[in-house]
Design an enzyme around this catalytic site. Sequence first.
Site, PDB file in Angstrom:
ATOM      1  CB  SER A 141      20.404 -46.449 -32.019  1.00  0.00           C
ATOM      2  OG  SER A 141      21.314 -46.918 -32.984  1.00  0.00           O
ATOM      3  CE1 TYR A 166      16.708 -46.430 -35.502  1.00  0.00           C
ATOM      4  CE2 TYR A 166      19.078 -46.680 -35.758  1.00  0.00           C
ATOM      5  CZ  TYR A 166      17.908 -47.011 -35.115  1.00  0.00           C
ATOM      6  OH  TYR A 166      17.914 -47.911 -34.077  1.00  0.00           O
TER       7      TYR A 166
END
Length: 356
Positions: A141, A166
């Site tokens: 990501s 995350y």
Amino acid sequence: MTILITGSAGFIGFNLVEQLLTTESPIRIVGFDSVNDYYDVSIKEYRLNRLRQIATRYPESDYIFIKGNLADKVCINRLFAEYRFDVVVNLAAQAGVRYSITNPDAYIESNLIGFYNILEACRHSYDNGQSGVKHLVYASSSSVYGNNKKIPYSTDDKVDNPLSLYAATKKSNELMAHAYSKLYNIPSTGLRFFTVYGPAGRPDMAYFGFTNKLIKGETIQIFNYGNCKRDFTYVDDVVESVQRIIHGAPQREMGEDGLPIPPYKVYNIGNNDPENLLDFVQILQEELMRAGVLPEDYDFEAHKQFVPMQAGDVPVTYADISALERDFGFKPHTSLRDGLRKFAEWYKGFYLNDLL
């Protein structure tokens, strides 16, 4: 080619399965997904049903869907033993920066334990002289860049200061994959996705969430008072990038010390063209009106609220994609207006009658 695509009921996974079925038949694809309720399950069911319909048009290919959890090691090992995958594309993950602040357990289970199970299964795919997995491709990501001051973000930049759990799990995935590439000579490629959007996407993303609120007459919150930029990347461009990368595994090579050089790569998958958040909102509202999702006299100003930055967010994302262009001859190119137009048209067909 026999390929495992985890997260195949997810946004990118669904589109990737469709692309491979329609352009690379004959092929055997095993889709794997937990179909959890992190967001509207009806969208996931819509994706799965569409893939079943598409698969019937390609009888020379084999498409199999299996519902399961990445954290179930016995299930994963059984899957690898039965199908002997040539390629693994691990897109299954618990996504979302803000959700990780309030629900950390989901990220540890899926993104760390689940990914470890995939790595171990890839490792043991070589047991007893088997040819094994020839390429592991996995989702990382743009969140790994944290509050990086240098733009555009390059895969050569240090990414040691995540702003959310995350982001930390995604950076951990890259480190784990590197270790397995080094120790077991497994070709692996990490993909740092930048704000992927499009039809049948994730309702927790801004463009989708804004639309849901506006159609109900609710107020949308514009973070950092509108002083944000995002490198919005249309899903078709993402899938084109992933498809090319699948066929371009890092080469196995030996170093001067007689040990393998890790066959390991990481690429940014972005549009290389960050858009101001206020411009994004303006284009979205124009395309929603054009598609008939919202009336032409809708009072947008009455439904906007400017608020501070949220924890875990960053003011700018901007992908340096020179490595993707160099190695695969491809650069994402879909304009934000074209992408949001396709989303608005899909939204009208899928949702409008239910919400009005």
